[in-house]
Scaffold this motif. Structure first.
Motif, PDB file in Angstrom:
ATOM      1  N   ARG A  50       0.859  -1.454   0.059  1.00 22.41           N
ATOM      2  CA  ARG A  50       0.027   0.482  -0.296  1.00 22.41           C
ATOM      3  C   ARG A  50       0.560   1.146   0.219  1.00 22.41           C
ATOM      4  NH1 ARG A  50      -3.048  -2.699   3.397  1.00 22.41           N
ATOM      5  NH2 ARG A  50      -2.547  -1.312   4.896  1.00 22.41           N
ATOM      6  N   VAL A  53       1.335   2.302  -3.324  1.00 17.52           N
ATOM      7  CA  VAL A  53       0.397   3.354  -4.346  1.00 17.52           C
ATOM      8  C   VAL A  53       0.188   3.940  -3.352  1.00 17.52           C
ATOM      9  CG1 VAL A  53      -0.459   0.856  -4.968  1.00 17.52           C
ATOM     10  CG2 VAL A  53      -1.049   2.180  -2.777  1.00 17.52           C
ATOM     11  N   ASP A  54       0.413   4.563  -2.413  1.00 21.55           N
ATOM     12  CA  ASP A  54      -0.153   5.850  -1.320  1.00 21.55           C
ATOM     13  C   ASP A  54       1.226   6.552  -1.926  1.00 21.55           C
ATOM     14  OD1 ASP A  54      -1.907   5.046  -0.510  1.00 21.55           O
ATOM     15  OD2 ASP A  54      -1.035   4.520   1.466  1.00 21.55           O
ATOM     16  N   GLN A  58       1.856   1.775  -8.529  1.00 17.95           N
ATOM     17  CA  GLN A  58       1.172   1.346  -8.740  1.00 17.95           C
ATOM     18  C   GLN A  58       2.207  -0.130  -8.462  1.00 17.95           C
ATOM     19  OE1 GLN A  58       0.485   1.564 -13.512  1.00 17.95           O
ATOM     20  NE2 GLN A  58      -1.183   1.828 -12.603  1.00 17.95           N
ATOM     21  N   VAL A 105      -6.429  -1.351  -1.274  1.00 20.76           N
ATOM     22  CA  VAL A 105      -5.518  -1.277  -2.997  1.00 20.76           C
ATOM     23  C   VAL A 105      -6.470  -1.604  -4.039  1.00 20.76           C
ATOM     24  CG1 VAL A 105      -3.659  -1.959  -4.793  1.00 20.76           C
ATOM     25  CG2 VAL A 105      -3.069  -1.574  -1.745  1.00 20.76           C
ATOM     26  N   GLN A 109      -6.013   0.826  -9.484  1.00 16.93           N
ATOM     27  CA  GLN A 109      -3.956   0.984  -8.770  1.00 16.93           C
ATOM     28  C   GLN A 109      -3.017  -0.578  -8.647  1.00 16.93           C
ATOM     29  OE1 GLN A 109      -4.789   1.575  -4.669  1.00 16.93           O
ATOM     30  NE2 GLN A 109      -4.670   3.925  -5.161  1.00 16.93           N
TER      31      GLN A 109
END
Length: 182
Positions: A50, A53-54, A58, A105, A109
């Motif tokens: 995570r 992606v944060d 991706q 997620v 993403q």
């Protein structure tokens, strides 16, 4: 990781690495992480993925217990490994949803799926083909077919048809139990 990722990104390269990259909170936007944990994330795996992606990255999904092609199909499989929670049946490789593995997620993403194969236990191309086929066909459906449109009972006859093509081409595929192979 932040320093190495920054150097790579500064040269215009896309940074790609295992999901443990997410331990850094200084990743360049566009970083790609490969989630190779399990369908049921353990320890910090989900948080690390995570984090990528944060930070504007991706993920490529390849949970080891369903996506790794070098895992045995069953205990009788002559090649392969079992470290990823034991053998991976073809039904398991077919039946997972990449968008349902990591809480928080979203599907957009996810860059896609990967079916890794480590070959330290495989000595010949016949060994490689046997480990890849037919599970690679299941992974292709996971990657390219929406979850709602997938049905294992409908997949099996298509797999049998594909096996006829493999036979004609001389592909050395494995024939797991439970499928009416030609």
């Amino acid at each position: 990781m932040a320093r190495a990722a920054g150097i790579a990104a500064d040269t215009g390269k896309t940074v790609v690495g295992w999901h443990q990259l997410g331990q850094s909170d200084q990743l360049p936007p566009g970083t790609v992480g490969q989630y190779w944990g399990y369908l049921e994330p353990e320890g910090d795996d989900a948080a690390e993925a995570r984090s990528i992606v944060d930070q504007g990255g991706q993920l490529i999904m390849s949970p080891a217990d369903v996506a790794y092609l070098d895992m045995k199909y069953d205990i009788l499989t002559p090649h392969g490994l079992t470290w990823a929670k034991g053998p991976t049946r073809i039904e398991d490789a077919y039946g997972w949803d990449p968008a349902a593995v990591l809480p928080g997620v979203e599907e957009e993403q996810l860059l896609g799926v990967e079916a890794p194969m480590w070959t330290e236990t495989l000595r010949t191309m016949d060994d490689v083909e046997q480990m890849a086929m037919p599970r690679l066909a299941a992974m292709a459906e996971v990657a390219w077919t929406p979850q709602a449109a997938r049905d294992y009972a409908e997949f099996v006859p298509r797999l049998v048809t594909l096996a006829r093509h493999w036979d004609a081409e001389g592909v050395h595929y494995l024939r797991p139990h439970g499928i009416p192979w030609p």
